[in-house]
Motif scaffolding. Sequence first.
Motif, PDB file in Angstrom:
ATOM      1  N   SER A  45      51.479  36.226  22.946  1.00  0.00           N
ATOM      2  CA  SER A  45      51.218  34.854  23.386  1.00  0.00           C
ATOM      3  C   SER A  45      51.207  33.882  22.216  1.00  0.00           C
ATOM      4  N   VAL A  96      49.802  30.094  22.168  1.00  0.00           N
ATOM      5  CA  VAL A  96      48.635  30.302  23.032  1.00  0.00           C
ATOM      6  C   VAL A  96      47.828  31.485  22.497  1.00  0.00           C
ATOM      7  N   THR A 102      47.317  25.893  22.687  1.00  0.00           N
ATOM      8  CA  THR A 102      46.310  26.082  23.732  1.00  0.00           C
ATOM      9  C   THR A 102      45.426  27.286  23.426  1.00  0.00           C
ATOM     10  N   THR A 149      49.111  28.009  32.248  1.00  0.00           N
ATOM     11  CA  THR A 149      50.070  27.226  31.471  1.00  0.00           C
ATOM     12  C   THR A 149      51.498  27.311  32.002  1.00  0.00           C
ATOM     13  N   ILE A 182      47.293  33.484  31.235  1.00  0.00           N
ATOM     14  CA  ILE A 182      48.111  32.479  30.538  1.00  0.00           C
ATOM     15  C   ILE A 182      49.204  31.959  31.458  1.00  0.00           C
TER      16      ILE A 182
END
Length: 566
Positions: free
Chosen positions: A260, A265, A159, A250, A246
């Motif tokens: 992350s 991510v 992501t 998510t 985040i």
Amino acid sequence: MLRKLFKFNGGVKPATNKADSTREPIKAVPLPAQLIVPLHQHVGGTPHPLVAPGDVVLKGQRIGAADGNVSSAVHAPTSGRVVAVEPRVMAHTSGLSTLSVVIEPDGEDRWIDCEPISLRAMGADEVRDELRDAGVVGLGGAVFPSHLKLKPAKGGTDTLVINGAECEPFITCDDLLMRERADQIVRGAEIMQELLQARRVLIGIEDNKPEAVAAMQQAVSARGAGTMEVVAIPTRYPAGGAKQLIRVLTGIEVPHGRRSTDYGVQCFNTGTAYAIADVFDRGRPLVSRIVTVAGNVERPGNYEVLFGTPMDHVAALAGVKPGTDRFIMGGPMMGFRMPAYDVPVVKATNCILVGSPELFPAPAPEMACIRCGECARACPADLQPFELYWHSRAKNFGKAQEYHLFDCIECGCCAYVCPSHIPLVDYYRFSKSEIWARERQKDAADVARDRFEFRNERIEREKREKAEKLAAKTAAGRAAVSTPATDTAAAATPVTGSDSAEDSKKALIAAAMARAKAQREAIAPQNTEALTPDQQAQVAEADARRAALAPADGDAAAQPTEQSAR
């Protein structure tokens, strides 16, 4: 279809004060008399100056080369003449100076030759090098070189998060950028998605920015970006923090000490996405950014400002009101007070907040901590701020680190809710600076110790080499003066430890005496051709006495040994 959103711990809801600065579109700023461009505007090494006083530069020309990979280039924000390359006060509350390039604009604002850069014509590493040389860094405040963050994680990137939350009060530069230039932001996000090989892109925007949300959704739809989604998130400070955003988008909670990227991510600011698109679509390096001017001004608004422009030049366009006593770079929660009004706008400048005693009254007197726990409930990083406070105040830095001091994002939520009016973030910043200073001292001490040990080793090595040369020379001297029987005996006698050094001395003395004897024997008597019989008798008598007194070769060799024994 509504996306499921998650919550992060803590946070506060201060007055946003954003409406006044969003009433007008982004405006341009006239060229100032001088542009003061610091070479160090990002995390990492300080770029090397590429220009000298007297040089003529064009807009977009590189004036500072990246120092290694963890660095980023710096460019001329306009065309003109370089009048100085010297230390100038930087945009930091410390008031320290940094090496800067001072440019006098010529008023023409002429660009270098700029051409679009084809992503298909180069490899991923070459693309990242282009971003480094174009000076692109994170424009959300961290100013970390973007080319380093655009490397795919080892486990892959699932992501890509584009941060449009902009949660800090007064600041609206990202809001206006998304409203007016949404298409280019989406284009930049597509480039980043390709470089990271991310499966999807989530654009998070706080729900108090409906115009920005609508503009971004329209741009995503127009570009047919099927793997890209614009998500409106609840307004709560600090929802714009990377880990907090985040978590909301998510559900992934990045724990202490992790990144992350370990969870697939990666997060970038909307301004960074816009700058990346500008580099590849128009071939233009990063020379300006959108800056909010708010606070004690007549006309709050947003301006596109060239880097190096004095802050007071920009603030004057908004009409600074009487009573102004400070400029703050950033917002009231995380911003820094500037040491002067004319410090330059840099890549980290997202807002010039003009302050006054009426707008920001003097803080109430600090009182004792009552351990109410309000700071812990408000902390979005799940820390124990009161414990960090006690250990920071006691200068017990080891304990402060045990309580994850460096996970503090300095958002100011703890100080905002503290009933004792304790400036908690100031204590944390003090502790961090002390720890960093001690780490630097330790590194310097380690380097000094390594140099000292290397010096001692070098001296010992030179001693060994000298002794070996001396032993070799001694052996050669022995071979020259000894009989075969003596050589055989010497070869059969082992030489070890201190005996080796003593034998070397003895051998040197013996060799010197042998050389002296050879020299005496080689000397022929002078003026002996016409001697009378009496003189010849005297010479013969002297030779006889000398022969009687001279020791034998063995006795001569033994004399140094006896002297050494004595």
